[in-house]
Design a protein around this motif. Structure first.
Motif, mmCIF file in Angstrom:
data_model
loop_
_atom_site.group_PDB
_atom_site.id
_atom_site.type_symbol
_atom_site.label_atom_id
_atom_site.label_comp_id
_atom_site.label_asym_id
_atom_site.label_seq_id
_atom_site.Cartn_x
_atom_site.Cartn_y
_atom_site.Cartn_z
ATOM 1 N N GLN A 79 10.403 10.200 -4.809
ATOM 2 C CA GLN A 79 11.050 9.852 -3.984
ATOM 3 C C GLN A 79 10.722 10.301 -1.769
ATOM 4 O O GLN A 79 10.278 9.658 -1.825
ATOM 5 C CB GLN A 79 12.840 10.030 -3.517
ATOM 6 N N LEU A 92 0.752 8.209 6.515
ATOM 7 C CA LEU A 92 0.387 6.622 6.783
ATOM 8 C C LEU A 92 0.593 6.142 8.058
ATOM 9 O O LEU A 92 -0.378 5.505 8.877
ATOM 10 C CB LEU A 92 0.293 5.783 5.184
ATOM 11 N N SER A 93 2.568 6.332 8.058
ATOM 12 C CA SER A 93 2.267 5.779 9.652
ATOM 13 C C SER A 93 2.186 7.028 10.726
ATOM 14 O O SER A 93 1.678 5.845 11.691
ATOM 15 C CB SER A 93 3.824 6.040 9.256
ATOM 16 N N TYR A 138 -5.551 14.683 5.877
ATOM 17 C CA TYR A 138 -5.559 13.182 5.063
ATOM 18 C C TYR A 138 -6.708 12.500 6.137
ATOM 19 O O TYR A 138 -6.546 12.648 6.964
ATOM 20 C CB TYR A 138 -4.223 12.412 4.993
ATOM 21 N N GLU A 177 7.386 10.759 -1.759
ATOM 22 C CA GLU A 177 6.673 8.862 -1.758
ATOM 23 C C GLU A 177 7.055 9.086 -0.107
ATOM 24 O O GLU A 177 6.299 8.289 0.284
ATOM 25 C CB GLU A 177 7.056 7.805 -2.564
ATOM 26 N N LYS A 178 8.201 9.340 -0.214
ATOM 27 C CA LYS A 178 8.741 8.704 1.807
ATOM 28 C C LYS A 178 7.816 9.512 2.336
ATOM 29 O O LYS A 178 7.353 9.801 4.140
ATOM 30 C CB LYS A 178 10.404 9.331 2.105
ATOM 31 N N ARG A 179 7.107 11.444 2.585
ATOM 32 C CA ARG A 179 6.219 11.760 3.043
ATOM 33 C C ARG A 179 5.215 10.885 3.168
ATOM 34 O O ARG A 179 4.561 10.894 4.590
ATOM 35 C CB ARG A 179 6.199 12.735 2.516
ATOM 36 N N TYR A 180 4.425 10.967 1.944
ATOM 37 C CA TYR A 180 3.146 10.011 2.435
ATOM 38 C C TYR A 180 3.591 8.613 2.863
ATOM 39 O O TYR A 180 2.129 8.000 3.892
ATOM 40 C CB TYR A 180 2.448 9.627 0.953
ATOM 41 N N CYS A 181 4.170 8.352 2.829
ATOM 42 C CA CYS A 181 4.418 6.577 3.677
ATOM 43 C C CYS A 181 4.475 6.702 5.123
ATOM 44 O O CYS A 181 4.223 6.764 6.069
ATOM 45 C CB CYS A 181 6.220 5.885 3.526
ATOM 46 N N GLU A 182 5.297 8.325 5.573
ATOM 47 C CA GLU A 182 5.506 9.004 7.244
ATOM 48 C C GLU A 182 3.775 9.122 7.451
ATOM 49 O O GLU A 182 3.387 8.971 8.566
ATOM 50 C CB GLU A 182 6.256 9.553 7.189
ATOM 51 N N GLY A 230 -5.950 7.485 4.328
ATOM 52 C CA GLY A 230 -5.400 8.017 4.050
ATOM 53 C C GLY A 230 -5.611 8.407 3.021
ATOM 54 O O GLY A 230 -4.463 8.806 2.046
#
Length: 162
Positions: free
Chosen positions: A7, A17-18, A110, A10-15, A114
């Motif tokens: 989890q 991308l943000s 990245y 996943e949060k890190r990857y979403c950050e 992404g």
């Protein structure tokens, strides 16, 4: 515990991308390759402080944003950088190859779409196993070495170099 680690990844990857969306520039992500379920040992945190300092020295002048994340997957630093993505990856690979703790540094870059830049895209071979120097991915997949053997080797490397 493994679900918490996944989890956090996943949060890190979403950050990441943000940050890419917000700044329209590549993002450097630095963390420690620390084996096992506990990514927040004293040794891992000591190594991360060194990595964080190195990345700040190399990227702060050419960055728009720097943040540190922490959680079950350990600490990580995210840097939105003005460097071209391939140039940032060359700096990352140089740190991994030339610093005494570089074997446990995990520095990804990245692209603005992404996707991570691979070592292979720079013509550089994949990471080597810290125990036997074979391809690290093969050793991980086949379980060539016990978790304790890898943890002991990583801790030995950290203690020797800090």
């Amino acid at each position: 515990m493994i679900n918490n680690i996944l989890q956090d990844r996943e949060k890190r990857y979403c950050e990441i991308l943000s940050l890419i969306i917000k700044y329209s520039m590549p993002v450097v992500c630095g963390k420690i390759n620390y084996p096992g379920d506990n990514k927040n040992t004293i040794e891992a945190q000591s190594a991360f402080r060194i990595l964080q300092q190195l990345l700040r020295e190399r990227f702060t002048e050419n960055s728009k944003h720097i943040q540190v994340l922490s959680g079950h997957d350990g600490s990580s630093i995210l840097i939105a950088t003005n460097f071209k993505s391939l140039e940032a990856k060359k700096i990352a690979v140089s740190l991994e190859a030339n610093h005494s703790l570089g074997r446990i540094f995990d520095i990804d870059v990245y692209e603005t779409d992404g996707s991570p830049i691979s070592r292979e895209s720079l013509g550089i071979e994949s990471r080597r196993c810290i125990i036997c120097s074979d391809d690290a991915r093969i050793c991980m997949r086949t379980g060539c070495h016990s978790l304790q053997e890898v943890v002991d080797r990583v801790n030995q490397l950290i203690h020797y170099n800090i």
